[in-house]
Structures are given as C-alpha cells and as structure tokens.
Motif scaffolding. Structure first.
Motif, PDB file in Angstrom:
ATOM      1  N   GLY A   1     -11.060  -0.487   0.606  1.00 60.87           N
ATOM      2  CA  GLY A   1     -10.380  -0.789  -0.646  1.00 60.87           C
ATOM      3  C   GLY A   1      -9.505  -2.026  -0.535  1.00 60.87           C
ATOM      4  N   ARG A   2      -8.765  -2.123   0.562  1.00 60.49           N
ATOM      5  CA  ARG A   2      -7.887  -3.278   0.757  1.00 60.49           C
ATOM      6  C   ARG A   2      -8.700  -4.566   0.858  1.00 60.49           C
ATOM      7  NH1 ARG A   2      -5.801  -6.414   4.854  1.00 60.49           N
ATOM      8  NH2 ARG A   2      -3.780  -7.301   4.358  1.00 60.49           N
ATOM      9  N   ARG A   3      -9.769  -4.537   1.620  1.00 62.31           N
ATOM     10  CA  ARG A   3     -10.604  -5.734   1.789  1.00 62.31           C
ATOM     11  C   ARG A   3     -11.257  -6.154   0.473  1.00 62.31           C
ATOM     12  NH1 ARG A   3     -11.359 -10.452   3.048  1.00 62.31           N
ATOM     13  NH2 ARG A   3     -13.360 -11.069   3.833  1.00 62.31           N
ATOM     14  N   ARG A   4     -11.783  -5.178  -0.260  1.00 65.23           N
ATOM     15  CA  ARG A   4     -12.423  -5.495  -1.545  1.00 65.23           C
ATOM     16  C   ARG A   4     -11.412  -6.028  -2.548  1.00 65.23           C
ATOM     17  NH1 ARG A   4     -17.060  -2.550  -3.109  1.00 65.23           N
ATOM     18  NH2 ARG A   4     -16.908  -3.723  -5.050  1.00 65.23           N
ATOM     19  N   LEU A   5     -10.207  -5.464  -2.546  1.00 62.84           N
ATOM     20  CA  LEU A   5      -9.174  -5.948  -3.452  1.00 62.84           C
ATOM     21  C   LEU A   5      -8.791  -7.382  -3.107  1.00 62.84           C
ATOM     22  CD1 LEU A   5      -7.611  -4.838  -5.883  1.00 62.84           C
ATOM     23  CD2 LEU A   5      -5.754  -4.295  -4.315  1.00 62.84           C
TER      24      LEU A   5
ATOM     25  N   ILE B   1       0.856  -1.183   0.000  1.00 64.54           N
ATOM     26  CA  ILE B   1       0.000   0.000   0.000  1.00 64.54           C
ATOM     27  C   ILE B   1       0.892   1.232   0.000  1.00 64.54           C
ATOM     28  CG2 ILE B   1      -1.751   1.309   1.259  1.00 64.54           C
ATOM     29  CD1 ILE B   1      -2.587  -1.424   2.519  1.00 64.54           C
ATOM     30  N   ILE B   2       0.634   2.123  -0.936  1.00 64.62           N
ATOM     31  CA  ILE B   2       1.359   3.385  -1.014  1.00 64.62           C
ATOM     32  C   ILE B   2       0.336   4.500  -0.883  1.00 64.62           C
ATOM     33  CG2 ILE B   2       2.775   4.880  -2.470  1.00 64.62           C
ATOM     34  CD1 ILE B   2       3.762   2.280  -3.826  1.00 64.62           C
ATOM     35  N   THR B   3       0.602   5.419   0.031  1.00 58.99           N
ATOM     36  CA  THR B   3      -0.285   6.573   0.171  1.00 58.99           C
ATOM     37  C   THR B   3       0.434   7.807  -0.349  1.00 58.99           C
ATOM     38  OG1 THR B   3       0.444   7.007   2.433  1.00 58.99           O
ATOM     39  CG2 THR B   3      -1.471   5.599   2.167  1.00 58.99           C
ATOM     40  N   THR B   4      -0.313   8.629  -1.051  1.00 59.60           N
ATOM     41  CA  THR B   4       0.191   9.916  -1.516  1.00 59.60           C
ATOM     42  C   THR B   4      -0.730  10.993  -0.962  1.00 59.60           C
ATOM     43  OG1 THR B   4      -1.111   9.906  -3.555  1.00 59.60           O
ATOM     44  CG2 THR B   4       1.057   8.854  -3.643  1.00 59.60           C
TER      45      THR B   4
END
Length: 126
Positions: A112-116, A75-78
């Motif tokens: 988002g992480r769970r759905r992915l 996971i990358i956050t911007t």
C-alpha cells in the motif's frame, strides 16, 4: 480533474483498499474522495488528515535539521486497518496529501505504501 479521478480509481485497486482521497491539508477540504471513509464521514476524514499532517510537519520531534529533509508520509495502524497519508511534492509548493485506507486483513502495508508513493508521483507529474 480527470488526473485526480484516475489516481483515486487506481488507489482503490490496491489490495484491501476501503477508501481514498486527495486532501488540501491547509484547509482540511477533500478535493475528491472515493470508497468509504472512517465513520462514514469523508469531510471528517479530510479534516482529520489535515490535522495529522500539520502535527507531523510542524512539531519539533518530527522536524528534520537536514536540508531538504521532510515528512514523506504518515502511517497509522488500528486494530482493523492501515491509514496511509502521502504528502505531494510539487513545483508550486502545494499543500496536498493523498490518503488511503486499507483493511488490515486484506491489505499489505508495504504494498500500500509503495503504490501510494507511485500514485502520488504520477499525480504530481500529470
């Protein structure tokens, strides 16, 4: 490739989804992509995704000494978004990663992480 198309269509229903793709991280080739890509460059996004996966799975700081343990996702956050990369685990030792780009204001990282994760599991079993 209807399984891939369906998976990416469902990825775009994740709240805040901007773009998604399935990448062969050994070659950096995008098997399929939908929506927008950072810099309007889907090929560059696929190549960048491959580089990130290689860094995460091959570098000792991220390598686990526990049997069967490995990188699941990156996971990358911007300032404006979340970039989620989920490695696919298959019986034939695939080198595929599912990529999802979310708008930070409209998306939710946990959702988002769970759905992915669910989409990746569905793609593997399809």
């Amino acid at each position: 490739m209807s399984g891939i198309d369906d998976c990416l269509r469902q990825a775009m229903t994740v709240p805040g989804a901007i773009g998604a793709g399935l990448v062969d991280y050994t070659t950096g080739f995008a098997l399929e992509s939908v929506g927008a890509a950072p810099g309007d460059d889907p090929d560059g996004t696929a190549t960048g995704t491959a580089g990130i996966v290689h860094a995460a799975v091959s570098r000792s700081p991220f390598a686990s000494t526990r049997p069967g343990d490995g990188v699941e996702d990156v996971i990358i956050t911007t300032a404006c978004g979340y970039h989620l990369i989920r490695l696919l685990r298959t019986g034939f030792d695939s080198r595929l990663a599912l990529y999802l780009w979310l708008d930070k204001d409209l998306g939710n990282l946990a959702v988002g992480r769970r759905r992915l994760q669910m989409l990746a599991e569905g793609l593997v079993t399809a």
